[in-house]
Design a protein around this motif. Structure first.
Motif, PDB file in Angstrom:
ATOM      1  N   HIS A 153       0.800  -1.217   0.000  1.00 39.71           N
ATOM      2  CA  HIS A 153       0.000   0.000   0.000  1.00 39.71           C
ATOM      3  C   HIS A 153       0.838   1.274   0.000  1.00 39.71           C
ATOM      4  CE1 HIS A 153      -3.811  -2.184   0.811  1.00 39.71           C
ATOM      5  NE2 HIS A 153      -2.974  -3.052   1.320  1.00 39.71           N
ATOM      6  N   VAL A 154       2.124   1.172  -0.269  1.00 40.13           N
ATOM      7  CA  VAL A 154       2.962   2.376  -0.352  1.00 40.13           C
ATOM      8  C   VAL A 154       2.717   3.041  -1.705  1.00 40.13           C
ATOM      9  CG1 VAL A 154       5.313   3.256  -0.393  1.00 40.13           C
ATOM     10  CG2 VAL A 154       4.696   1.450   1.215  1.00 40.13           C
ATOM     11  N   MET A 155       2.103   4.219  -1.683  1.00 38.62           N
ATOM     12  CA  MET A 155       1.756   4.907  -2.927  1.00 38.62           C
ATOM     13  C   MET A 155       2.667   6.082  -3.222  1.00 38.62           C
ATOM     14  SD  MET A 155      -2.419   4.753  -2.921  1.00 38.62           S
ATOM     15  CE  MET A 155      -2.674   5.112  -1.182  1.00 38.62           C
ATOM     16  N   SER A 156       3.352   6.601  -2.194  1.00 38.71           N
ATOM     17  CA  SER A 156       4.180   7.791  -2.389  1.00 38.71           C
ATOM     18  C   SER A 156       5.540   7.409  -2.970  1.00 38.71           C
ATOM     19  CB  SER A 156       4.352   8.520  -1.052  1.00 38.71           C
ATOM     20  OG  SER A 156       4.841   7.631  -0.074  1.00 38.71           O
ATOM     21  N   THR A 160       4.041   6.097  -8.867  1.00 35.97           N
ATOM     22  CA  THR A 160       2.634   6.393  -8.581  1.00 35.97           C
ATOM     23  C   THR A 160       2.198   7.699  -9.233  1.00 35.97           C
ATOM     24  OG1 THR A 160       2.782   5.227  -6.468  1.00 35.97           O
ATOM     25  CG2 THR A 160       0.946   6.736  -6.739  1.00 35.97           C
ATOM     26  N   ARG A 244       9.655   2.377   3.828  1.00 31.78           N
ATOM     27  CA  ARG A 244       8.359   2.705   4.423  1.00 31.78           C
ATOM     28  C   ARG A 244       7.468   1.465   4.481  1.00 31.78           C
ATOM     29  NH1 ARG A 244       9.115   7.603   1.566  1.00 31.78           N
ATOM     30  NH2 ARG A 244       7.682   7.124  -0.120  1.00 31.78           N
ATOM     31  N   LEU A 548      -5.642   9.851   4.012  1.00 35.09           N
ATOM     32  CA  LEU A 548      -4.377   9.458   3.397  1.00 35.09           C
ATOM     33  C   LEU A 548      -3.245  10.378   3.849  1.00 35.09           C
ATOM     34  CD1 LEU A 548      -2.944   7.626   1.290  1.00 35.09           C
ATOM     35  CD2 LEU A 548      -3.504   9.356  -0.428  1.00 35.09           C
ATOM     36  N   ASP A 551       3.014  10.519   2.923  1.00 33.64           N
ATOM     37  CA  ASP A 551       4.087   9.538   2.734  1.00 33.64           C
ATOM     38  C   ASP A 551       3.661   8.124   3.116  1.00 33.64           C
ATOM     39  OD1 ASP A 551       3.944   9.787   5.451  1.00 33.64           O
ATOM     40  OD2 ASP A 551       6.044  10.351   5.761  1.00 33.64           O
ATOM     41  N   ASP A 552       2.328   7.908   3.242  1.00 35.87           N
ATOM     42  CA  ASP A 552       1.738   6.592   3.539  1.00 35.87           C
ATOM     43  C   ASP A 552       1.952   6.133   4.974  1.00 35.87           C
ATOM     44  OD1 ASP A 552       0.754   5.697   0.795  1.00 35.87           O
ATOM     45  OD2 ASP A 552       2.861   6.108   0.377  1.00 35.87           O
ATOM     46  N   GLY A 572      -4.818   5.878   6.058  1.00 35.22           N
ATOM     47  CA  GLY A 572      -5.191   5.554   4.684  1.00 35.22           C
ATOM     48  C   GLY A 572      -6.100   4.343   4.602  1.00 35.22           C
TER      49      GLY A 572
END
Length: 622
Positions: A153-156, A160, A244, A548, A551-552, A572
């Motif tokens: 689930h790390v989106m930053s 992305t 992260r 959200l 930086d997740d 998030g």
């Protein structure tokens, strides 16, 4: 460190009970015979703490038919200066904090939970009967997974940013193409409803986030979030994202242990586990071998048990996978450490639990927050782009005197309350509450809209469930939860399944009701395919908003400029996955403040998990 020794008439009391439970309670009570305090703590805190533990012990003795020796204690009367803790938010983030605090400091402080939703915490949930989602808190209608592989689930990260642009373009073109197709001959309609293409996950509607429908604070919170998100993404490649991800995985591991301990230590734990529909294991489906191997490598990196399964073996574990048209071309990773459970039932259980031990739970008008003012603060709440001081440790609020509360909270019913500590756990509304105190830069979260669709099949009777259990299968509709094309499908009942997914930046909940989305049609298509005997339809897809973090990583800890203010937000899509662990972090930090002990640099969590506090601190954004 000085020790206050308190004589107890219960020490050495005779007992003929051999109950394991009694032994447990005696051991627990014995640990409170010596109360550790610092010279700065008020002595009556220790007396109150001890008093409450003795009351609990006496009540347990009575439960087992035994009588305690010594004088019966009356209920403790709180005076007007008994320190008070406010928890703003009665969803999973707020309730888990209230529960962790009630265990850590007992009732030496009065804890009050504020929830603006009329239905918050009071509505029992039965997933085997269809109910409209009334409680708007993050726990409503959730059947989420406690994913140990939280790193997914790390989106930053840089990739992305490109995916957001691509998905937003695809979503715009597709939504307009569907309108055009209504006027085209049937044979010329593009086949966009097949399973050959992965549907877009992200969507960005800038006009909704910054346009005239957004209030000044809403627009400012988006700008603050976007600034931090872009910086975090540009500076993050795969290595930084994995770091992260590792942190999220450690928190998720500890979260799972706390959850299981909560269930196992509860007197009605077995019944509670049944009500929650607990399941274990998780199948992630991938369209390419490269993606599957990447997921498997991630599992190994984070020491999560997983294996690559042939598709035939996967369909034996979960036969409904074969309903997907492309199932023969899928690659499957079996994550065996994952747990699934009904978070709404769990939170409802925690609400009842904390209320039983004296935590006050307010909802509706008396729980909705109208204003929060730090006493003696230099608040300037104006319509300006206010910049915080360059030095994050420069106090914006001076320390109150011994008889003065730190915070004044006004609720929607007009009443005013004084508090010494505040935990801001208001989910997607946290940045707006923070801006009431001119602390928006400390809480740069933003609502991420997703969707969930709960589908029900024809009723499966208990005989079928018993037979499935006897064959080593889950009594839930799905034997194993699955993820496919960025959507997660889970089940916590014998005749229901929930599909959740999508991440859209479309503004705050009340302003985003009419923002179109491809999610309902896409999710209904997947639901009807996986569960052809269900009542899945687009109308049953409900939006859900998650706070959200840029930086997740969730925002957990004290705000340096405002002593006594703690943040517990920004989880998030991983609220159910992380909140129990991060709530323990809040409890550890606040207990140090309350007891006047030295503040540590790390949090120590179950599972030998040690987390640097600076990595979770909201001060990292200032």
């Amino acid at each position: 460190m000085e020790h206050i020794h308190i004589f107890s008439p219960l020490v050495g009391a005779s007992s003929t009970s051999s109950s394991t439970a009694m032994g447990y309670w005696r051991a627990c009570f014995a640990s409170f015979q010596t109360v550790h305090t610092a010279p700065t703590i008020r002595p009556n805190f220790a007396v109150q703490h001890y008093h409450q533990q003795q009351l609990r012990y006496n009540s347990v003795l009575n439960l087992f038919g035994e009588k305690s020796e010594g004088e019966e204690l009356e209920a403790f009367e709180y005076d007007e200066r008994t320190p008070r803790i406010a928890v703003i938010g009665g969803g999973i983030a707020g309730v888990t904090v209230a529960n962790a605090l009630s265990k850590s400091i007992s009732r030496e402080h009065k804890i009050v939970v504020f929830e603006g939703d009329n239905e918050g915490g009071h509505r029992s949930v039965n997933f085997n009967e269809y109910q409209q989602p009334v409680w708007l808190a993050a726990t409503a209608r959730n059947a989420n997974s406690m994913v140990p592989g939280a790193a997914m689930h790390v989106m930053s990260q840089r990739s992305t940013l490109l995916k957001i642009l691509k998905d937003t373009t695809t979503e715009f073109v597709t939504s307009h193409l569907e309108r055009i197709q209504n006027y085209l001959p049937k044979e010329r309609i593009s086949n966009i409803d097949n399973f050959d293409v992965v549907p877009p996950y992200f969507a960005l509607h800038l006009i909704r986030c910054l346009g005239p429908s957004a209030t000044w604070d809403e627009a400012a919170s988006f700008v603050t979030f976007l600034r931090h998100f872009v910086v975090a993404s540009i500076t993050s490649g795969e290595t930084e994202a994995n770091e992260r991800g590792r942190l999220l995985q450690l928190l998720a591991r500890s979260n799972r242990l706390i959850f299981l301990d909560t269930i196992n230590s509860d007197i009605n734990g077995k019944a509670l586990a049944g009500d929650m529909g607990i399941g274990k294991g998780f199948l992630s489906l991938h369209r390419s071998e490269k993606a599957a191997m990447h997921a498997l490598d991630e599992c190994k990196m984070f020491k999560e048990n997983a294996a690559l399964l042939p598709i035939d073996d996967a369909t034996k574990l979960e036969p409904r996978i074969a309903n997907l048209p492309m199932f023969k071309n899928l690659f499957v990773v079996h994550r065996t450490d994952d747990y699934t459970a009904n978070s709404a039932v769990f939170v409802h259980h925690l609400v009842n639990k904390i209320k039983a031990i004296g935590v006050e739970y307010r909802c509706g008008e008396e729980g909705g927050i109208k204003d929060v003012i730090p006493v003696n603060s230099k608040r300037v709440h104006t319509q300006t782009w206010k910049k915080m001081p360059a030095q994050p440790d420069t106090p914006l609020a001076t320390a109150p005197s011994a008889n003065e509360a730190r915070f004044k909270i006004t609720t929607n019913d007009g009443s005013t309350h004084d508090f010494d500590y505040v935990v801001l756990a208001a989910g997607v509304n946290s940045p707006l509450v923070a801006r009431m105190m001119s602390l928006g830069n400390y809480c740069p979260t933003y609502p991420l809209r997703g969707y969930s669709l709960t589908a029900y099949t024809k009723h499966t009777n208990e005989k079928d469930a018993v037979e499935r259990r006897s064959n080593g299968m889950s009594a839930n509709l799905l034997n194993k939860p699955i993820s496919v094309d960025d959507m997660y499908c889970s089940s916590v009942g014998v005749n229901m399944a929930r599909i959740a997914g999508f991440g859209e930046l479309v503004g705050y909940r009340d302003k985003a009701k009419d923002v179109p989305s491809l999610a309902p049609s896409v999710m209904a298509r997947y639901a009807r395919t996986l569960f052809p005997d269900s009542d899945a339809s687009e109308e049953k897809a409900a939006p859900c908003f998650r706070p959200l973090s840029p930086d997740d990583i969730p925002l957990v800890g004290e705000v340096s400029s405002t002593p006594g203010l703690y943040l517990h937000t920004g989880h998030g899509t991983l609220g159910w996955t992380l909140c129990l662990a991060t709530a323990e972090c809040i409890a550890q930090a606040m207990c140090e403040d309350i007891r006047g002990t030295d503040k540590k640099s790390t949090y120590e969590l179950p599972g030998d998990v040690i987390v640097e506090r600076s990595k979770l601190s909201p001060n990292r954004f200032v």
